[in-house]
Scaffold this motif. Structure first.
Motif, PDB file in Angstrom:
ATOM      1  N   ALA A 130       0.296 -13.322 -10.942  1.00 45.77           N
ATOM      2  CA  ALA A 130       0.680 -12.358  -9.900  1.00 45.77           C
ATOM      3  C   ALA A 130       0.873 -13.037  -8.558  1.00 45.77           C
ATOM      4  O   ALA A 130       0.072 -13.881  -8.149  1.00 45.77           O
ATOM      5  N   ASP A 131       1.942 -12.646  -7.885  1.00 49.93           N
ATOM      6  CA  ASP A 131       2.127 -13.012  -6.498  1.00 49.93           C
ATOM      7  C   ASP A 131       1.910 -11.763  -5.637  1.00 49.93           C
ATOM      8  O   ASP A 131       1.555 -10.693  -6.151  1.00 49.93           O
ATOM      9  N   GLU A 132       2.127 -11.902  -4.354  1.00 49.35           N
ATOM     10  CA  GLU A 132       1.870 -10.777  -3.450  1.00 49.35           C
ATOM     11  C   GLU A 132       2.721  -9.560  -3.811  1.00 49.35           C
ATOM     12  O   GLU A 132       2.251  -8.417  -3.754  1.00 49.35           O
ATOM     13  N   ALA A 150       3.158  -4.075  -6.063  1.00 45.68           N
ATOM     14  CA  ALA A 150       3.749  -3.143  -7.024  1.00 45.68           C
ATOM     15  C   ALA A 150       2.678  -2.447  -7.845  1.00 45.68           C
ATOM     16  O   ALA A 150       2.743  -1.227  -8.077  1.00 45.68           O
ATOM     17  N   MET A 151       1.681  -3.199  -8.286  1.00 44.08           N
ATOM     18  CA  MET A 151       0.598  -2.604  -9.065  1.00 44.08           C
ATOM     19  C   MET A 151      -0.177  -1.583  -8.245  1.00 44.08           C
ATOM     20  O   MET A 151      -0.407  -0.454  -8.690  1.00 44.08           O
ATOM     21  N   ALA A 152      -0.578  -1.980  -7.037  1.00 42.70           N
ATOM     22  CA  ALA A 152      -1.367  -1.079  -6.194  1.00 42.70           C
ATOM     23  C   ALA A 152      -0.560   0.155  -5.815  1.00 42.70           C
ATOM     24  O   ALA A 152      -1.091   1.277  -5.788  1.00 42.70           O
ATOM     25  N   GLY A 153       0.732  -0.041  -5.539  1.00 40.93           N
ATOM     26  CA  GLY A 153       1.573   1.088  -5.178  1.00 40.93           C
ATOM     27  C   GLY A 153       1.754   2.064  -6.314  1.00 40.93           C
ATOM     28  O   GLY A 153       1.746   3.293  -6.111  1.00 40.93           O
ATOM     29  N   ALA A 154       1.922   1.540  -7.538  1.00 41.80           N
ATOM     30  CA  ALA A 154       2.085   2.417  -8.697  1.00 41.80           C
ATOM     31  C   ALA A 154       0.821   3.225  -8.963  1.00 41.80           C
ATOM     32  O   ALA A 154       0.883   4.422  -9.267  1.00 41.80           O
ATOM     33  N   LEU A 155      -0.332   2.601  -8.826  1.00 37.69           N
ATOM     34  CA  LEU A 155      -1.594   3.299  -9.043  1.00 37.69           C
ATOM     35  C   LEU A 155      -1.830   4.370  -7.983  1.00 37.69           C
ATOM     36  O   LEU A 155      -2.328   5.462  -8.283  1.00 37.69           O
ATOM     37  N   TYR A 178      -6.691   4.197  -5.198  1.00 36.74           N
ATOM     38  CA  TYR A 178      -6.189   4.023  -3.843  1.00 36.74           C
ATOM     39  C   TYR A 178      -6.718   2.725  -3.240  1.00 36.74           C
ATOM     40  O   TYR A 178      -7.890   2.370  -3.405  1.00 36.74           O
ATOM     41  N   ASP A 179      -5.822   2.004  -2.551  1.00 38.45           N
ATOM     42  CA  ASP A 179      -6.220   0.903  -1.656  1.00 38.45           C
ATOM     43  C   ASP A 179      -6.923  -0.239  -2.383  1.00 38.45           C
ATOM     44  O   ASP A 179      -7.961  -0.727  -1.935  1.00 38.45           O
ATOM     45  N   ILE A 180      -6.359  -0.712  -3.497  1.00 40.49           N
ATOM     46  CA  ILE A 180      -7.053  -1.772  -4.243  1.00 40.49           C
ATOM     47  C   ILE A 180      -6.374  -3.133  -4.134  1.00 40.49           C
ATOM     48  O   ILE A 180      -6.829  -4.090  -4.779  1.00 40.49           O
ATOM     49  N   ALA A 181      -5.322  -3.263  -3.349  1.00 37.40           N
ATOM     50  CA  ALA A 181      -4.740  -4.585  -3.132  1.00 37.40           C
ATOM     51  C   ALA A 181      -5.722  -5.436  -2.343  1.00 37.40           C
ATOM     52  O   ALA A 181      -6.438  -4.947  -1.470  1.00 37.40           O
ATOM     53  N   GLY A 182      -5.768  -6.726  -2.649  1.00 37.10           N
ATOM     54  CA  GLY A 182      -6.678  -7.623  -1.953  1.00 37.10           C
ATOM     55  C   GLY A 182      -6.345  -7.757  -0.480  1.00 37.10           C
ATOM     56  O   GLY A 182      -5.264  -7.345  -0.012  1.00 37.10           O
ATOM     57  N   ALA A 231      -0.709  -0.541 -15.047  1.00 36.53           N
ATOM     58  CA  ALA A 231      -0.067  -1.081 -13.849  1.00 36.53           C
ATOM     59  C   ALA A 231       0.365  -2.529 -14.064  1.00 36.53           C
ATOM     60  O   ALA A 231       1.459  -2.947 -13.626  1.00 36.53           O
ATOM     61  N   TYR A 232      -0.458  -3.295 -14.746  1.00 35.04           N
ATOM     62  CA  TYR A 232      -0.148  -4.719 -14.964  1.00 35.04           C
ATOM     63  C   TYR A 232       1.077  -4.890 -15.849  1.00 35.04           C
ATOM     64  O   TYR A 232       2.035  -5.591 -15.498  1.00 35.04           O
TER      65      TYR A 232
END
Length: 387
Positions: A326-328, A333-338, A345-349, A380-381
């Motif tokens: 995974a890149d940024e 994309a994963m966090a947005g889809a979830l 909500y709000d799980i991107a590093g 999501a992955y």
């Protein structure tokens, strides 16, 4: 940063959405999920619209301080003050008022620790010894010279790495210890006899509101404040001493500036909820169960692993994860889809950390919601990979 992925069997590679969603998909690492059962309608409102200096305002502020002391099991030797600026304001208040009396050592292995280095070097013009480690690692604690004042984050919110305990701090230290403990208090046992200054905000493990910080001072920190005058000017909101003596009112509900009584009532609600769980032990048990549930999810997936490799220094609150390949953009994309599906909500590093996920496992999160998150991470992955 490249980290090899462990050879563990992955769940079925399906793009079918799971049928069960987390009931409370609030996994942000700050502000964090509100306590279960929370509603603004449950807050006491008698202090709202009143002066914080009125009898009722002072009483509610003092109650908040008393509840923090009770739940944290803080000894009477340590004072608690409610200050402006969240954890950042509290920690900078401590730095500006006490550093410069002796040498300084700063430990940094994530973004906020690095921020304290920037303050010490760029703002206070000190020449600290800086002991660094990469994201996911802990510095060599044996390098520390405790003749210096020592600054560190107990639990690195942006890296998921924490100090394992307080055994590395000597009882006979000459300098002061400054612990940014905002993701640690209410989740770990803090050896208060080893900590001279600690700071946190309600928005982390308590799920409270932002904007207010908490400053805890041990007796050695008070002695420093009353015997040392910094070389630089202090803003009004940082001044803890008057005529050479500690301003005791700050630690009895007489705040330096005007607090939000709504935020105070919100914190009181969370602290009373914590007391109903059995206090500190109840909070710790919930956080431990959440971290264990997420660890099971990681262990079952070949494409997912902890950023913090060593379990002994792995956070049980702000858990940071690496996603294979995974890149940024993929993480976004994963966090947005979830988020779009209302599953998480709000799980991107954190923006300065290696690309990955960050999932809060503090006490206000329900373990069942962590467990329900696993299949959604799969969805999501594999959806992001197929896009």
């Amino acid at each position: 940063m490249t980290v090899p992925m462990p050879p563990v069997g992955a769940p079925s590679r399906t793009l079918t959405q799971p049928t069960r969603k987390p009931a409370r998909p609030f996994f942000s690492s700050g502000p964090c999920a509100k306590p279960p059962g929370y509603s603004p309608s449950k807050l006491a409102t008698e202090s709202l619209g009143r002066s914080h200096r009125a009898k009722i305002g002072k009483a509610r502020l003092q109650l908040c301080i008393d509840l923090m002391r009770e739940v944290l099991q803080l000894p009477d030797t340590h004072r608690i003050g409610i200050v402006p600026g969240s954890d950042t304001g509290a920690f900078e208040m401590a730095m500006w008022t006490m550093l410069g009396a002796r040498g300084v050592t700063t430990l940094t292995w994530e973004s906020f620790g690095e921020g304290w280095v920037t303050d010490a070097v760029g703002q206070l013009k000190l020449d600290p010894t800086v002991i660094r480690a990469d994201y996911g690692q802990l510095p060599d604690l044996s390098q520390i010279n405790f003749a210096d004042d020592v600054l560190f984050t107990w639990n690195g919110t942006t890296s998921g790495v924490r100090v394992p305990n307080g055994d590395w701090i000597p009882a006979d230290r000459q300098g002061l210890t400054f612990a940014d403990a905002t993701s640690a208090v209410f989740a770990y046992d803090i050896p208060w006899d080893k900590i001279d200054v600690a700071t946190f905000s309600w928005q982390k493990v308590l799920g409270g509101e932002g904007g207010h910080g908490v400053l805890i001072l041990g007796p050695r920190a008070v002695e420093r404040l009353e015997s040392y005058t910094p070389a630089w000017p202090l803003p009004k909101v940082f001044r803890l001493v008057s005529k050479g003596a500690l301003s005791e009112g700050v630690f009895k509900g007489e705040t330096i500036n005007t607090p939000s009584m709504l935020a105070v009532e919100d914190a009181i609600f969370a602290l009373e909820w914590a007391r109903g769980l059995g206090g500190l032990r109840g909070l710790q048990a919930r956080s431990d169960a959440n971290a264990a549930a997420l660890d099971n999810i990681v262990r079952e997936r070949s494409w997912l692993r902890h950023l913090a490799a060593d379990p002994a220094s792995r956070s049980k609150t702000s858990v940071c994860l690496l996603v294979e390949g995974a890149d940024e953009a993929m993480i976004k994309a994963m966090a947005g889809a979830l988020e779009k599906e209302g599953a998480a909500y709000d799980i991107a590093g954190y923006r300065d950390a290696p690309p990955g996920l960050r999932i809060w496992c503090g006490a206000t999160v329900e373990t069942a919601d962590i467990e329900a998150l696993g299949p959604w991470l799969d969805w999501a992955y594999y959806s992001a990979k197929a896009a």
